[in-house]
Design an enzyme around this catalytic site. Structure first.
Site, PDB file in Angstrom:
ATOM      1  N   ASP A 332       0.826  -1.193   0.000  1.00  0.00           N
ATOM      2  CA  ASP A 332       0.000   0.000   0.000  1.00  0.00           C
ATOM      3  C   ASP A 332       0.873   1.260   0.000  1.00  0.00           C
ATOM      4  O   ASP A 332       1.963   1.276   0.556  1.00  0.00           O
ATOM      5  CB  ASP A 332      -0.891  -0.020   1.241  1.00  0.00           C
ATOM      6  N   GLU A 361       1.503  -0.221  -4.857  1.00  0.00           N
ATOM      7  CA  GLU A 361       0.542   0.783  -5.275  1.00  0.00           C
ATOM      8  C   GLU A 361       1.302   2.092  -5.522  1.00  0.00           C
ATOM      9  O   GLU A 361       1.916   2.642  -4.617  1.00  0.00           O
ATOM     10  CB  GLU A 361      -0.505   1.003  -4.189  1.00  0.00           C
TER      11      GLU A 361
END
Length: 617
Positions: A332, A361
């Site tokens: 993330d 990400e």
């Protein structure tokens, strides 16, 4: 009872109580156990308990060496370093001896590493990833909908922000549905404990890095989930968040040291800018704000440059792989991490699991910005991140431009051609995860104006171009909505809850329109599972002409021709200019419809469509 006997019992009781008062029981030991035979034989164990820094730590076990005990600012912590290279599987005692003679003992175990051939397989371009939110997918165990003692006891499926009750058992119950659909890998938003006061269902504010949230299940159930996935030929991706934790994380209430998280004189949020990381003209404070600023007030920023934090995070993620047998990580908010830490972390994970997959990400704005965060230092980065792939936003935007955009050299389908022509900038673009939406974005079907032709055309591109395709739960049944607020794109999958009036997991519970979409998705996804060209093939693309874009995926054994017609009228394509790829092929089979083209000199194209053709002789 005689007087002296009573006196003796009282004295003995007093001694026992006094010894107990001097003993500081451990509140935390992390990791709680480890494994013998790891490539990195160094192990750092975090011990947490009241005033344990006053204790002397000992541990004796054949082949084990206690190398160092580190005291830190907070006397409630000790960090104990072991060398385990010569230690075989077994149990030993970590003994804390306190002034005055009191002792605390923890039975530590070095387990035997499993080697069943299914662990840490890696996720590649052969796979199709299905992203789901466990709280919103299916509720398989209503007994854990509310868990006493948790800060957030809310439960309402009518609310966008509260928990809805979905859990691990709900996912396990629907593994056959996913396998039948053509999925090969499952990525869930984080399953670890998020014991926040509110809106904790998304999972990105961890309060215990070593514990599955009890509203989803247990660590043992998560391990069983991975095993059941592997039994069915499905891989498992874990969503990890090294950048930040939840404000209610257990250590936030009693930090080991001030530098455990990035602290500021007053709350300071990240700028959400990626440019300072690569900007040759940057102001260093902008860079500091990018990586050290907190994501939001409820998500403190972990200080990954602190060696104790770096060890803690690295061991935690290796622990989850070894404990469960995971196949990949999605990282993330990758651009907000310390890049040198991430590079070191990546190497540590791959030293133990060479095939393990990691993608990050990176919601950035250009191909070159994406490449900056990938491995190989291909754009003159100061730090080689070692990250093999990113979430490919540039390609996503290009597909949307193809479906929704206008004509012109830089518009429409030319944008897709242009983005792919820049793949030279990556070390290996096949490792990028390609997608149309996720839990933070407006849903795909809404983004194409609920136009079914565009829906099919875009999915066909996603399933046939280079990279690792990922879809968001419900795409197969035309779930829709815009992400303002996020809750609208995080709705429940109907049929996943006891008493649901409609069960979208079954054909009978879907509308005719939804079944048409489901069948299209399933047909193309399952074809992809067996297609050598789509899994392993090279890509060759041709300059778009008149709103038509053609590319090929090919190996020595198979050639697939993909034709994208962005015109809103039917077209006829003359294939003469593709002779170098068509070669001796004279027929083609439409992968979706099954129709046979016995002549391919000219191919009729429906309006707003993507044809996927397997060429034959």
């Amino acid at each position: 009872m005689k007087y002296f006997e009573r006196l003796l019992l009282c004295l003995l009781a007093g001694v026992t109580m006094n010894a107990y008062a001097q003993t500081a029981p451990l509140k935390r030991v992390e990791p709680a156990f480890w494994w013998s035979g790891m490539k990195n034989s160094k192990l750092q164990v975090l011990l947490y308990g009241d005033n344990i820094a006053s204790a002397t730590v000992t541990a004796k076990y054949p082949g084990l060496t206690l190398k160092k005990v580190s005291k830190v600012e907070n006397p409630n912590y000790l960090f104990v370093d072991f060398e385990t290279a010569a230690a075989k599987p077994g149990k030993f005692d970590i003994i804390l001896s306190f002034p005055g003679g009191a002792k605390t003992t923890y039975a530590y175990e070095l387990k035997q590493r499993a080697n069943d051939g299914k662990k840490a397989q890696g996720v590649t371009s052969k796979d199709l990833i299905y992203l789901l939110m466990p709280d919103r997918f299916a509720n398989g165990d209503v007994s854990n909908d509310k868990v006493n003692g948790m800060r957030d006891m809310s439960l309402s499926r009518d609310s966008l922000y509260t928990r809805h009750g979905g859990d691990l058992q709900g996912v396990i119950n629907n593994l056959d549905y996913l396998k039948d659909l053509g999925i090969t890998a499952i990525w869930m938003t984080p399953e670890v404990e998020n014991d926040q006061k509110s809106a904790s269902y998304h999972g990105y504010a961890a309060t215990d890095f070593y514990k599955i949230d009890p509203r989803y299940g247990t660590n043992e159930l998560y391990k069983s989930y991975v095993e059941k996935c592997h039994e069915k030929g499905l891989k498992v991706i874990k969503d990890v968040v090294p950048n930040h934790c939840g404000s209610e994380a257990w250590f936030m209430h009693d930090l080991p040291m001030k530098s455990w998280v990035h602290e500021w004189p007053k709350f300071t949020q990240t700028t959400y800018k990626d440019q300072p990381a690569m900007d040759p003209y940057r102001n260093d404070m902008d860079w500091k704000l990018q990586v050290d600023g907190w994501f939001v007030p409820t998500m403190p920023d972990m200080n990954e440059s602190n060696p104790f934090v770096a060890n803690y995070l690295t061991q935690n993620y290796i622990w989850w792989i070894e404990y469960t047998g995971l196949d990949g990580f999605r990282i993330d908010t990758f651009p907000y991490n310390d890049l040198q830490f991430m590079a070191n972390w990546m190497e540590a994970v791959r030293a133990e699991y060479p095939k393990f997959s990691i993608f990050g990400e990176a919601l950035v704005n250009s191909v070159v910005s994406q490449a900056f965060y990938t491995e190989g230092a291909t754009v003159n980065q100061k730090v080689d991140t070692k990250l093999k792939g990113v979430t490919d936003v540039a390609l996503k935007n290009a597909i949307y431009e193809t479906l929704n955009g206008s004509f012109g050299w830089t518009n429409g389908v030319n944008r897709l051609y242009d983005v792919l022509s820049q793949d030279f900038i990556y070390k290996n673009p096949e490792n990028n995860v390609i997608f149309m939406d996720n839990h933070d974005m407006s849903r795909y079907f809404s983004m194409v104006g609920q136009n079914f032709d565009k829906y099919k055309s875009g999915l066909a591109i996603l399933f046939t171009t280079r990279g690792v395709p990922q879809v968001y739960y419900g795409t197969e049944i035309l779930m829709k909505n815009f992400s303002n607020p996020d809750g609208w794109v995080r709705e429940d999958f109907q049929g996943g809850w006891p008493g649901d009036k409609q069960n979208k997991f079954t054909a009978a519970g879907r509308t005719a329109f939804e079944n048409e979409a489901f069948t299209f998705f399933k047909t193309l996804a399952n074809y992809r599972k067996t297609s050598d060209a789509l899994q392993n093939g090279k890509l060759m693309q041709y300059v778009p002409e008149n709103g038509i874009y053609v590319y090929f995926r090919y190996t020595n054994s198979q050639t697939v021709m993909v034709i994208v017609n962005t015109n809103d009228t039917p077209q006829t394509l003359n294939t003469k200019r593709f002779t170098d790829r068509i070669n001796s092929f004279s027929t083609a089979k439409d992968v979706v419809s099954g129709n046979q083209h016995n002549k391919i000199e000219e191919i009729k194209l429906p309006a707003t469509s993507t044809l996927v053709l397997e060429l034959g002789k």
